[in-house]
Design a protein around this motif. Structure first.
Motif, short mmCIF file in Angstrom:
data_model
loop_
_atom_site.label_atom_id
_atom_site.label_comp_id
_atom_site.label_asym_id
_atom_site.label_seq_id
_atom_site.Cartn_x
_atom_site.Cartn_y
_atom_site.Cartn_z
N LEU A 162 4.17 -8.72 -11.72
CA LEU A 162 4.71 -7.43 -12.17
C LEU A 162 4.18 -7.12 -13.56
CD1 LEU A 162 8.44 -7.71 -11.05
CD2 LEU A 162 6.75 -6.10 -10.19
N GLU A 188 -3.61 -2.83 -12.00
CA GLU A 188 -2.27 -2.60 -11.47
C GLU A 188 -2.28 -2.50 -9.93
OE1 GLU A 188 0.82 -2.55 -12.70
OE2 GLU A 188 1.55 -2.00 -10.69
N ASP A 189 -3.23 -1.73 -9.40
CA ASP A 189 -3.26 -1.55 -7.95
C ASP A 189 -3.62 -2.84 -7.21
OD1 ASP A 189 -2.37 1.00 -8.07
OD2 ASP A 189 -4.31 1.96 -7.70
N ALA A 210 -0.60 -4.84 -7.14
CA ALA A 210 0.33 -4.31 -6.14
C ALA A 210 -0.02 -4.85 -4.76
CB ALA A 210 0.30 -2.78 -6.14
N ALA A 211 -1.32 -4.90 -4.48
CA ALA A 211 -1.75 -5.40 -3.17
C ALA A 211 -1.36 -6.86 -3.00
CB ALA A 211 -3.26 -5.23 -3.01
N ARG A 245 1.12 -8.43 -4.60
CA ARG A 245 2.59 -8.46 -4.47
C ARG A 245 3.00 -8.18 -3.03
NH1 ARG A 245 2.76 -5.45 -9.44
NH2 ARG A 245 3.16 -3.51 -8.35
N SER A 246 2.34 -7.19 -2.45
CA SER A 246 2.67 -6.81 -1.09
C SER A 246 2.40 -7.96 -0.10
CB SER A 246 1.84 -5.58 -0.74
OG SER A 246 1.66 -5.48 0.64
N PHE A 271 10.31 -10.92 -3.60
CA PHE A 271 11.24 -10.91 -4.74
C PHE A 271 12.69 -10.90 -4.27
CE2 PHE A 271 7.57 -9.05 -6.97
CZ PHE A 271 7.59 -9.81 -8.12
N LEU A 331 10.54 -2.56 4.29
CA LEU A 331 9.83 -1.90 3.19
C LEU A 331 8.52 -2.56 2.76
CD1 LEU A 331 10.32 0.68 1.58
CD2 LEU A 331 11.45 -0.69 -0.16
N PRO A 332 8.49 -3.89 2.54
CA PRO A 332 7.21 -4.50 2.14
C PRO A 332 6.12 -4.31 3.20
CG PRO A 332 9.03 -6.03 1.80
CD PRO A 332 9.57 -4.89 2.60
N VAL A 380 5.85 -1.74 5.18
CA VAL A 380 5.39 -0.35 5.11
C VAL A 380 4.20 -0.26 4.17
CG1 VAL A 380 5.99 1.96 4.29
CG2 VAL A 380 7.62 0.67 5.68
N TYR A 381 4.35 -0.91 2.98
CA TYR A 381 3.27 -0.82 1.99
C TYR A 381 2.11 -1.74 2.34
CZ TYR A 381 6.35 2.10 -0.67
OH TYR A 381 7.14 3.14 -1.06
N SER A 427 0.96 -1.65 5.30
CA SER A 427 0.38 -0.92 6.43
C SER A 427 0.48 -1.66 7.75
CB SER A 427 -1.08 -0.56 6.15
OG SER A 427 -1.15 0.26 5.02
N ARG A 474 6.39 -4.00 12.61
CA ARG A 474 7.25 -3.99 11.45
C ARG A 474 8.70 -4.23 11.88
NH1 ARG A 474 5.54 1.31 9.05
NH2 ARG A 474 7.59 2.12 9.56
N ARG A 494 14.22 -9.41 3.17
CA ARG A 494 13.12 -8.56 2.72
C ARG A 494 12.06 -9.38 1.98
NH1 ARG A 494 14.93 -4.08 -1.29
NH2 ARG A 494 14.78 -5.82 -2.74
#
Lengths: 411, 243
Positions: free
Chosen positions: B57, B77-78, B81-82, B84-85, B90, B109-110, B112-113, B115, B121, B157
């Motif tokens: 983070l 950052e991006d 993010a990838a 983290r996904s 967390f 939710l995770p 979803v991001y 894909s 899912r 999650r």
């Protein structure tokens, strides 16, 4: 992440705050509705004006009796009975570019047929008048020369008379009474619709001018009436209008023996001018309202931006959480941009429907043709979308730029 | 064998008014796959900062961070993010569920991001909910669930993506003792299943569950010990703290 997911997230967020979403979209709704309504009404009014000019007859000029001067005070137009049938004949005979010069004498009178009363406009004309107005007799026939000369008791009626007095059945051969004089209907006219004054042109009974002068309109005072309401003049060609206008002026001044320095006791009008001016007025009003609509769209955009900023602040923790579980900046940016876009497009759609309904209602009341412009709808909705994107961009960008840690800690 | 998580001389400073405060300085540690690690320390010891750095983070000011063999310290950052996904789960303190999404949707939710398709899912989220004992609660809203149930949804999650590391920050912070016990048993279960767990806490009963305890003081590691009776993994206990 797929756009469908973002769409789902956005619609859910908007549904969670239904009232707020509706109020936010209101500015856009009003703006788009105003654009669609005004463009449609303007187009309808324009079509109406063109149609009226067409039903009036092309290349028409009117000669009307002038105002009488009485000791310096000019009285109302038409107070002086100055135009006569002979004036019309002279114009026709002496001016080369005049095809038809048709005199008309009229008054509103009660009509009795079968057991029905109907107050209508009774007008004395020659067959020429129908030529000048390009008005077809759809049933029966027009007046012939004999009837015009001999003051025959025959009548040609408008479509409204057939509907109201003869219950829509064939009027030809029927008999009507005007005042105390019985007439035989020999013709029925084609429908013309509303005239420039907003009155139906079809609510009319035509009788020969000679009959009108001697037996009906003039007879009210027990005398023959000579003074005409107006003379309709059909020109060979629109391009000769100014020239003919000058010639008529000259001829009538001469016939009426008007001194060089005195003003005319008649005036010449181009009826299409009045209608064209009215069309232009409607257009000007439309442009003004579209300007107001544009302001409303911008205000709508600002209110979208405002609410989106509030929404981003409210959902700071949610944004932080989404970032923590893997959302990148683009995902967050799209989430809020799509939300703003949906708001503005829903506003655009609702506004287009509202505007179309309003335009239909206005057209209905005014008796105009309904002309909903698909271009106006597309441009207005496209503009609404543009407003949504441009005013949604900054809040979306602000959301995407959040620091995930700070966002998660946000209270 | 390469450790799952390895940091070398990791440092992070925060500006605090005129001064600059070191939240973390020179932290070097290695965590092997399958370990259950507790990071302890008083508030202000830098344990949350360390967790944010381990969870990508935040970015360190200096030092190295290698996750699954990849240097991730300097990523954008991006790119973070990838990761983290894909690799991080967390578990925060309550409440971290989206209030307008059902338990199942929160767990999804995770994915979803990441894909993942809708059907897969849903299936994986159902499996994760079943794992935490909430298979029947998928369509409940967060406010229809008790505090303990909500935290179990959060754990579902965190593990739904089958991440390399599950990071938990005071996972029992706002729960009563019996509910805390349920959550801790769940962590034990996840550990037995082979998940790698890093729990930041100042509660002894939470830290006591862990196989290994790291204590932070003023942004430095002052203690790193394995509890007795744990399986020995000498190749991964590799303390490189520089006091």
């Amino acid at each position: 992440m797929s756009p469908v997911e973002n769409l789902r997230i956005a619609t859910r967020a908007l549904r969670a705050n239904k009232l707020r979403s509706a109020l936010t979209a209101l500015g856009i709704i009003v703006g788009v509705a105003a654009v669609v309504c005004m463009v449609s009404v303007g187009a309808g009014a324009q079509a109406e004006v063109s149609e009226k000019i067409r039903t009036l007859g092309a290349n028409l000029l009117l000669v009307l009796p002038g105002a009488r001067s009485s000791g310096g005070a000019r009285l109302e137009s038409g107070t002086q009975p100055t135009l006569t049938e002979e004036d019309a004949t002279a114009i026709r005979r002496e001016l080369a570019n005049v095809q038809v010069a048709a005199p008309l004498l009229s008054r509103s009178m009660p009509l009795v047929a079968l057991n029905r009363n109907w107050k209508t406009l009774v007008a004395g004309i020659n067959a020429d008048y129908l030529v000048a107005r390009e008005w077809q007799v759809v049933e029966g026939r027009a007046f012939n020369g004999d009837e015009t000369v001999s003051a025959a008791k025959v009548a040609i009626v408008g479509a409204v008379i057939v509907d109201e007095v003869f219950d829509g059945r064939a009027g030809v051969g029927g008999s009507i009474r005007i005042g105390n004089v019985p007439f035989t209907v020999i013709g029925v006219l084609d429908k013309k619709g509303l005239g420039a004054a907003g009155r139906s042109q079809d609510d009319v009974v035509f009788i020969p001018l000679s009959t009108a002068k001697s037996r009906v309109l003039g007879a009210v005072h027990g005398t023959t009436r000579e003074a005409l309401d107006f003379i309709s003049i059909k020109l060979a060609d629109a391009s000769v209008r100014p020239e003919v206008q000058r010639e008529i002026e000259e001829l009538l001044r001469q016939r009426h023996r008007i001194r060089r320095d005195a003003s005319s006791d008649f005036r010449i009008e181009n009826p299409a001018d009045v209608l064209t001016a009215r069309g232009a007025a409607v257009r000007t009003l439309g442009i003004l309202l579209i300007a107001v609509a544009a302001v409303s769209l911008v205000v709508g955009g600002i209110s979208i931006m405002n609410i989106m900023l509030v929404s981003v602040t409210e959902r700071t923790r949610e944004i932080g959480l989404r970032m923590a579980v893997g959302a990148n900046r683009r995902d967050i940016r799209w989430q809020f941009l799509i939300e703003a876009l949906i708001l503005s497009l829903i506003g655009g759609g609702a506004g287009a429907i509202l505007g179309a309904v309003a335009a239909i209602a206005i057209a209905w009341n005014a008796g105009w043709p309904v002309l909903i412009s698909p271009w106006a709808i597309m441009i207005a909705c496209g503009f609404a979308g543009l407003v949504g994107v441009s005013f949604g961009l900054y809040p979306a960008q602000k959301a995407a730029r959040l620091d995930p840690i700070a966002a998660l800690r946000f209270e | 064998m390469q450790p799952l998580v390895r940091t070398i001389a990791l440092s992070k400073q925060y500006p605090s008014g005129e001064a600059v405060v070191s939240a973390i300085s020179n932290v070097s540690l290695s965590i092997a796959a399958g370990e259950f690690v507790a990071i302890r320390g008083r508030s202000g010891s830098g344990k949350s900062t360390l967790m944010n750095l381990l969870g990508l983070l935040d970015r360190p000011d200096s030092g190295e961070y290698v996750l699954k063999g990849q240097d991730v310290a300097k990523l954008s950052e991006d790119a973070r993010a990838a990761i983290r996904s894909r690799d991080i789960g967390f578990v925060f303190q309550l409440p971290t569920l989206l209030p307008r999404a059902t338990a199942l949707e929160n767990v999804e939710l995770p994915l979803v991001y990441a894909s993942v398709s809708r059907q897969r899912r849903r299936r994986r989220a159902m499996d994760a909910l079943a794992r935490v004992g909430l298979a029947a609660r998928g369509h409940h809203w967060p406010n229809q669930l008790s505090g303990g149930e909500q935290q179990r949804v959060v754990i579902a999650r965190a593990m739904v993506n089958d991440p390399a590391v599950i990071l938990a920050d005071e996972p029992t912070g706002s729960l009563d003792s019996s509910t805390s016990e349920e959550i801790l048993s769940l962590f034990d279960g996840l550990h037995r299943d082979g998940h790698t767990l890093v729990v930041v806490t100042h509660a002894n009963e939470v830290a006591g569950r862990a196989q290994r305890q790291i204590t932070l003081h003023d942004g430095r590691i002052v203690h790193d010990e394995r509890a007795a009776g744990e399986r020995s993994r000498p190749n991964v206990i590799n303390q490189e703290s520089h006091p």
